[in-house]
Motif scaffolding. Sequence first.
Motif, PDB file in Angstrom:
ATOM      1  N   VAL A 163      -9.350  -7.362  -4.058  1.00 38.69           N
ATOM      2  CA  VAL A 163     -10.089  -7.260  -2.842  1.00 38.69           C
ATOM      3  C   VAL A 163     -11.436  -7.633  -2.832  1.00 38.69           C
ATOM      4  N   TRP A 164     -12.259  -7.345  -3.734  1.00 38.26           N
ATOM      5  CA  TRP A 164     -13.691  -7.774  -3.993  1.00 38.26           C
ATOM      6  C   TRP A 164     -13.758  -9.084  -3.839  1.00 38.26           C
ATOM      7  N   LEU A 165     -12.752  -9.995  -4.189  1.00 33.02           N
ATOM      8  CA  LEU A 165     -13.093 -11.621  -3.931  1.00 33.02           C
ATOM      9  C   LEU A 165     -13.460 -11.862  -2.449  1.00 33.02           C
ATOM     10  N   GLY A 166     -12.762 -11.120  -1.726  1.00 28.38           N
ATOM     11  CA  GLY A 166     -13.333 -11.450  -0.487  1.00 28.38           C
ATOM     12  C   GLY A 166     -12.264 -12.130   0.497  1.00 28.38           C
ATOM     13  N   TYR A 167     -11.161 -12.511   0.006  1.00 30.15           N
ATOM     14  CA  TYR A 167     -10.177 -13.118   0.742  1.00 30.15           C
ATOM     15  C   TYR A 167      -9.593 -12.062   1.700  1.00 30.15           C
ATOM     16  N   PRO A 168      -9.247 -12.386   3.167  1.00 25.69           N
ATOM     17  CA  PRO A 168      -8.708 -11.677   4.005  1.00 25.69           C
ATOM     18  C   PRO A 168      -7.048 -11.255   3.477  1.00 25.69           C
ATOM     19  N   TYR A 169      -6.783 -10.175   3.518  1.00 23.03           N
ATOM     20  CA  TYR A 169      -5.597  -9.760   3.066  1.00 23.03           C
ATOM     21  C   TYR A 169      -4.433  -8.933   4.071  1.00 23.03           C
ATOM     22  N   VAL A 170      -3.458  -8.869   3.834  1.00 29.54           N
ATOM     23  CA  VAL A 170      -2.366  -8.056   4.698  1.00 29.54           C
ATOM     24  C   VAL A 170      -2.012  -7.006   3.783  1.00 29.54           C
ATOM     25  N   ASN A 171      -1.902  -5.666   4.564  1.00 29.96           N
ATOM     26  CA  ASN A 171      -1.549  -4.503   3.798  1.00 29.96           C
ATOM     27  C   ASN A 171      -0.111  -4.170   4.613  1.00 29.96           C
ATOM     28  N   ILE A 172       0.777  -3.905   3.643  1.00 27.49           N
ATOM     29  CA  ILE A 172       2.067  -3.324   3.723  1.00 27.49           C
ATOM     30  C   ILE A 172       2.426  -1.990   3.136  1.00 27.49           C
ATOM     31  N   PRO A 173       2.577  -1.035   4.366  1.00 22.16           N
ATOM     32  CA  PRO A 173       2.474   0.395   3.731  1.00 22.16           C
ATOM     33  C   PRO A 173       4.001   0.662   3.348  1.00 22.16           C
ATOM     34  N   TYR A 174       4.402   1.479   2.499  1.00 23.10           N
ATOM     35  CA  TYR A 174       5.488   1.818   2.126  1.00 23.10           C
ATOM     36  C   TYR A 174       5.656   3.158   1.181  1.00 23.10           C
ATOM     37  N   VAL A 175       6.584   3.815   1.154  1.00 22.52           N
ATOM     38  CA  VAL A 175       6.653   5.211   0.366  1.00 22.52           C
ATOM     39  C   VAL A 175       6.972   4.652  -1.083  1.00 22.52           C
ATOM     40  N   ARG A 176       6.295   5.172  -2.241  1.00 23.74           N
ATOM     41  CA  ARG A 176       6.520   4.894  -3.435  1.00 23.74           C
ATOM     42  C   ARG A 176       7.554   5.858  -4.137  1.00 23.74           C
ATOM     43  N   ARG A 177       8.524   5.472  -4.559  1.00 23.62           N
ATOM     44  CA  ARG A 177       9.547   6.110  -4.985  1.00 23.62           C
ATOM     45  C   ARG A 177       9.264   7.055  -6.319  1.00 23.62           C
ATOM     46  N   LYS A 178       9.957   8.108  -6.182  1.00 21.57           N
ATOM     47  CA  LYS A 178       9.759   8.982  -7.590  1.00 21.57           C
ATOM     48  C   LYS A 178      10.505   8.239  -9.074  1.00 21.57           C
ATOM     49  N   ARG A 179       9.834   8.480  -9.815  1.00 18.69           N
ATOM     50  CA  ARG A 179      10.362   7.817 -11.230  1.00 18.69           C
ATOM     51  C   ARG A 179      11.698   8.478 -11.847  1.00 18.69           C
ATOM     52  N   GLY A 199       2.888  17.639  -6.659  1.00 17.84           N
ATOM     53  CA  GLY A 199       2.151  18.411  -7.497  1.00 17.84           C
ATOM     54  C   GLY A 199       0.579  17.744  -7.631  1.00 17.84           C
ATOM     55  N   LEU A 200       0.302  17.890  -8.863  1.00 16.62           N
ATOM     56  CA  LEU A 200      -1.022  17.450  -9.256  1.00 16.62           C
ATOM     57  C   LEU A 200      -1.219  16.019  -9.182  1.00 16.62           C
ATOM     58  N   GLN A 201      -0.157  15.121  -9.498  1.00 14.86           N
ATOM     59  CA  GLN A 201      -0.144  14.014  -9.545  1.00 14.86           C
ATOM     60  C   GLN A 201      -0.432  13.254  -8.059  1.00 14.86           C
ATOM     61  N   GLN A 202       0.165  13.745  -7.124  1.00 13.00           N
ATOM     62  CA  GLN A 202      -0.022  13.367  -5.740  1.00 13.00           C
ATOM     63  C   GLN A 202      -1.541  13.807  -5.290  1.00 13.00           C
ATOM     64  N   VAL A 203      -2.053  14.995  -5.668  1.00 10.43           N
ATOM     65  CA  VAL A 203      -3.369  15.487  -5.317  1.00 10.43           C
ATOM     66  C   VAL A 203      -4.375  14.552  -5.784  1.00 10.43           C
ATOM     67  N   PHE A 204      -4.256  14.321  -7.224  1.00  6.78           N
ATOM     68  CA  PHE A 204      -5.260  13.133  -8.070  1.00  6.78           C
ATOM     69  C   PHE A 204      -5.046  11.879  -7.287  1.00  6.78           C
ATOM     70  N   ALA A 205      -3.989  11.582  -7.000  1.00  8.95           N
ATOM     71  CA  ALA A 205      -4.073  10.088  -6.681  1.00  8.95           C
ATOM     72  C   ALA A 205      -4.740  10.037  -5.163  1.00  8.95           C
ATOM     73  N   LYS A 206      -4.529  11.162  -4.395  1.00  9.93           N
ATOM     74  CA  LYS A 206      -5.188  11.063  -2.876  1.00  9.93           C
ATOM     75  C   LYS A 206      -6.616  11.333  -2.708  1.00  9.93           C
ATOM     76  N   VAL A 207      -7.062  12.173  -4.130  1.00  9.73           N
ATOM     77  CA  VAL A 207      -8.676  12.386  -4.118  1.00  9.73           C
ATOM     78  C   VAL A 207      -9.223  11.197  -4.738  1.00  9.73           C
ATOM     79  N   PHE A 208      -8.584  10.319  -5.706  1.00  5.54           N
ATOM     80  CA  PHE A 208      -8.897   9.221  -6.285  1.00  5.54           C
ATOM     81  C   PHE A 208      -9.452   8.085  -5.366  1.00  5.54           C
ATOM     82  N   ASN A 217       0.910  -1.378  -0.204  1.00  5.27           N
ATOM     83  CA  ASN A 217       0.122   0.142   0.108  1.00  5.27           C
ATOM     84  C   ASN A 217       0.831   1.253  -0.014  1.00  5.27           C
ATOM     85  N   ARG A 218       0.633   2.376  -0.824  1.00 11.33           N
ATOM     86  CA  ARG A 218       1.283   3.463  -0.992  1.00 11.33           C
ATOM     87  C   ARG A 218       0.712   4.228  -0.065  1.00 11.33           C
ATOM     88  N   GLN A 219       1.510   4.334   1.006  1.00 11.24           N
ATOM     89  CA  GLN A 219       1.342   5.118   2.390  1.00 11.24           C
ATOM     90  C   GLN A 219       1.757   6.568   1.977  1.00 11.24           C
TER      91      GLN A 219
END
Length: 314
Positions: free
Chosen positions: A185-201, A131-140, A123-125
Motif C-alpha cells: 500500500v505504501w508504494l502508492g498505487y491506487p488499489y481496489v478493496n474487496i471486503p469478505y468474511v474470513r473463515r474459521k480455520r 474471542g481474544l484473536q478477533q479483539v486483537f486483530a481489530k485493535v491492531f 479485506n477482512r470485513q
Amino acid sequence: MPIISVIIPCYFNESNIPVTSRELIANEVNFPSDVTFEYVYVDDGSGDGTLAALLTVRNSHPHNVKVVELAGNVGSYNAIVAGIAQATGDCMAIITADMQDPPALMVQMYTYWQQGFKLIIGNRQDREETGLQQVFAKVFHMLMKKIALSNIPDGGFDFVFLDRQVAKHIITLQERNSNLFYLMVWLGYPYVNIPYVRRKREIGKSRWTLKKKAKLFIDSILAFSFFPIRAISVMGLVLGLAAFSYGLYIIGLRLFGSQEPEGWSALMVVLLFVSAFQMTALGIIGEYVWRGLDAARNRPLYVVKEVHDQTKVV
C-alpha cells in the motif's frame, strides 16, 4: 495468454496441503479458458511433513506447480518474497495455506487487474473467529490506521492480487522487519478493496503466536510511523516543563523563607517515574538502531535450499 502465479507460504501445514491444492485447482474453472495458472508453494522451514505433502502435489501437477524449499524458517513475509522472486506470472495472488480466505475471490480480483489496477486487496470485513484473536486483530488494525498508514483498509488483509510491476518493487526493496502488505500500500498505487468474511480455520493449528503478533505490531509501527520517537520527544518536553516548574517552586520557598517540604516520598516517585521513562525511551531508540544495523548487514531475507519445478520431477 495471461499467467497467474498463486503464491502460498506454508509452515506446519501438512494436513492443509491436500485440501488447499484441491480448492485452488477447482477454482480454475471460474476463470476464462485462456488463463494459465502457476502455483508457487513455499515451505518456510516446516518441521512436520509439509514438504513431503507439497512434493506429492508437485508430482501430481508437474507442469504448473513449483515448490520452493527454504533452508530455515524466516517468517511468512520473507517466505512470500521468496515466492514472488520465483514466480513467472504476469500477475500474482498471495493466499494462505489454511484456506481461511476464499479462492473464489481471485476471480473478481483478476477482473480488476484486467481493468488496469496494479493492486487488489481482499479485506477482512469480518471474521468467523471469536474471542481474544478477533479483539486483537481489530485493535491492531485500528491502531495501525491511526498512527502508521491512514490509507490501509479497515480490518486488515493478507490476501492480495498484484501486478508484476508491484512485485518487482517488493523484490527490489528487500525490506526487513516490516509489514509486507502495508509496504504494498505504501508504494502508492491506487488499489481496489474487496471486503469478505474470513473463515474459521478447520484444519490444523495456527502457528501465529502471541510473540509473533507482538513483533508484527512493533515492526509495523516502526517501519511506517515516527509516532514512537515523536512520543518520546513530547513526553520529554512535558517532564522537562514539570521539572522546571517544580524547581521554581523550590527556589521560591527558599527565597521567601518558607519551610521546604520534606518530600522524600514524592522525590522517589518522581525519580522512579523519570527513570522508567528513560529506560522505555532507550528501548524504543534501541529498536530503531537495531533495525538500522540489521539493514546495514544486508543479509539475505531467506536462503533457498532447493526449488522443485518442472525441470526437476522429484
